[in-house]
Design a protein around this motif. Structure first.
Motif, short mmCIF file in Angstrom:
data_model
loop_
_atom_site.label_atom_id
_atom_site.label_comp_id
_atom_site.label_asym_id
_atom_site.label_seq_id
_atom_site.Cartn_x
_atom_site.Cartn_y
_atom_site.Cartn_z
N PRO A 72 -16.98 -13.45 10.51
CA PRO A 72 -16.29 -13.06 11.74
C PRO A 72 -14.77 -12.95 11.61
O PRO A 72 -14.12 -12.53 12.57
N ASP A 73 -14.22 -13.32 10.45
CA ASP A 73 -12.77 -13.47 10.35
C ASP A 73 -12.08 -12.39 9.53
O ASP A 73 -11.00 -12.61 8.96
N GLY A 74 -12.68 -11.23 9.45
CA GLY A 74 -11.98 -10.10 8.85
C GLY A 74 -12.40 -9.76 7.43
O GLY A 74 -13.13 -10.51 6.77
N ALA A 75 -11.92 -8.62 6.98
CA ALA A 75 -12.32 -8.08 5.68
C ALA A 75 -11.97 -9.01 4.52
O ALA A 75 -12.63 -9.00 3.48
N GLY A 76 -10.93 -9.83 4.70
CA GLY A 76 -10.54 -10.75 3.65
C GLY A 76 -11.58 -11.81 3.35
O GLY A 76 -11.53 -12.46 2.29
N GLN A 77 -12.54 -12.01 4.25
CA GLN A 77 -13.61 -12.97 4.00
C GLN A 77 -14.67 -12.46 3.03
O GLN A 77 -15.43 -13.26 2.47
N LEU A 78 -14.75 -11.15 2.85
CA LEU A 78 -15.89 -10.58 2.15
C LEU A 78 -16.00 -11.05 0.70
O LEU A 78 -17.04 -11.58 0.29
N ALA A 79 -14.95 -10.84 -0.08
CA ALA A 79 -15.02 -11.19 -1.50
C ALA A 79 -15.28 -12.68 -1.72
O ALA A 79 -16.17 -13.04 -2.51
N PRO A 80 -14.55 -13.60 -1.05
CA PRO A 80 -14.84 -15.02 -1.25
C PRO A 80 -16.26 -15.41 -0.85
O PRO A 80 -16.90 -16.23 -1.51
#
Length: 274
Positions: A72-80
């Motif tokens: 829910p917290d944005g595209a930056g969450q995807l890779a991690p």
């Protein structure tokens, strides 16, 4: 098939999320029961937030589990999150970002092959533009149909606008929250107006006709909705499920009980011991 095509894979297991909030050590074995039950064809992946991945891995201890990551917290969450998922069987990703283009760019660059994705879209005036961004991509739209406050529930007119907008763009979608029962109703405890998942399925058949979709969403008669669902042609069932692919539910059993009560689903007779 025991489960009619209209309901296969419709119920994503959101047991970890409100209002269910089932503890992980209980939710995982419960999901395993669902996946081996007679209604297993109706059950989608186990939904888990990025912050619960370490706990989930510890509970599983190497056991297989098909999951969808809720970010829910944005595209930056995807890779991690994909890295933290490790050896889990990731079937899907549900990504929310105020910048829908950023979400699409992240998915284009980082989503593993064979993993499905949905992008949660904002409600309000920006929705048509967000739909335009998502149209033509391999990703589904995700739309909130409820929550823990009255304002989290869109009206039938607002939801019909989303459904029709997706149909106009040949954009499949999933819903999340609030669809606890088959038929539209007022929750006696909260006073919240809940959409019914059977209403949404029938509204999906309306395609881009926003007026017909709104009428289907507003219907409160379970008998009328059940009759309409029973009378759908194979082509209409296919169209409905190509459009409305799934929804997250904190209870798998409740929607199945509703379908059974409406005469739309029948459990197999128990086998006698021989």
């Amino acid at each position: 098939m025991t489960v009619p095509a209209l309901y296969r894979g419709l119920f994503d297991d959101a047991a970890l999320f409100p209002p269910g909030d089932l503890p992980l050590p209980e939710a995982v074995p419960a999901h395993a029961v669902h996946r081996t039950a007679w209604y297993a064809e109706a059950v989608g992946p186990f939904l888990v937030g990025a912050g619960r991945l370490a706990e989930l891995t510890a509970v599983l201890a190497g056991a297989p589990l098909r999951v969808a990551l809720v970010l829910p917290d944005g595209a930056g969450q995807l890779a991690p999150a994909l890295a933290d998922a490790g050896a889990l069987s990731v079937a899907g990703v549900e990504l929310a970002d105020p910048d829908v283009r950023a979400a699409v760019t992240a998915l284009d660059g980082q989503l593993p092959a064979g993993v499905q994705a949905a992008v949660e879209l904002p409600r309000g005036d920006g929705l048509p533009a967000a739909l335009d961004v998502l149209a033509g991509t391999p990703y589904r739209a995700k739309f909130r149909t409820g929550g823990l406050a009255a304002g989290a529930f869109p009206t039938e007119t607002e939801l019909a606008g989303f459904l029709a907008g997706c149909a106009e763009r040949a954009l499949p979608y999933k819903c999340t929250a609030g669809l606890h029962h088959a038929v539209r109703h007022t929750d006696p405890a909260t006073g919240f107006e809940h959409h019914g998942f059977l209403n949404v399925l029938l509204a999906a058949v309306a395609g881009p006709d926003e007026k017909l979709a709104a009428e289907a969403l507003a219907e409160r008669s379970g008998a009328l909705l059940a009759a309409a669902a029973h009378d759908l042609t194979d082509d209409q069932v296919r169209q409905a499920r190509e459009r409305f692919t799934a929804f997250g539910t904190c209870s798998i059993v409740e929607p199945l009980e509703d379908l059974a009560a409406l005469g739309l689903l029948t459990a197999p007779a128990p086998q006698e011991d021989r």
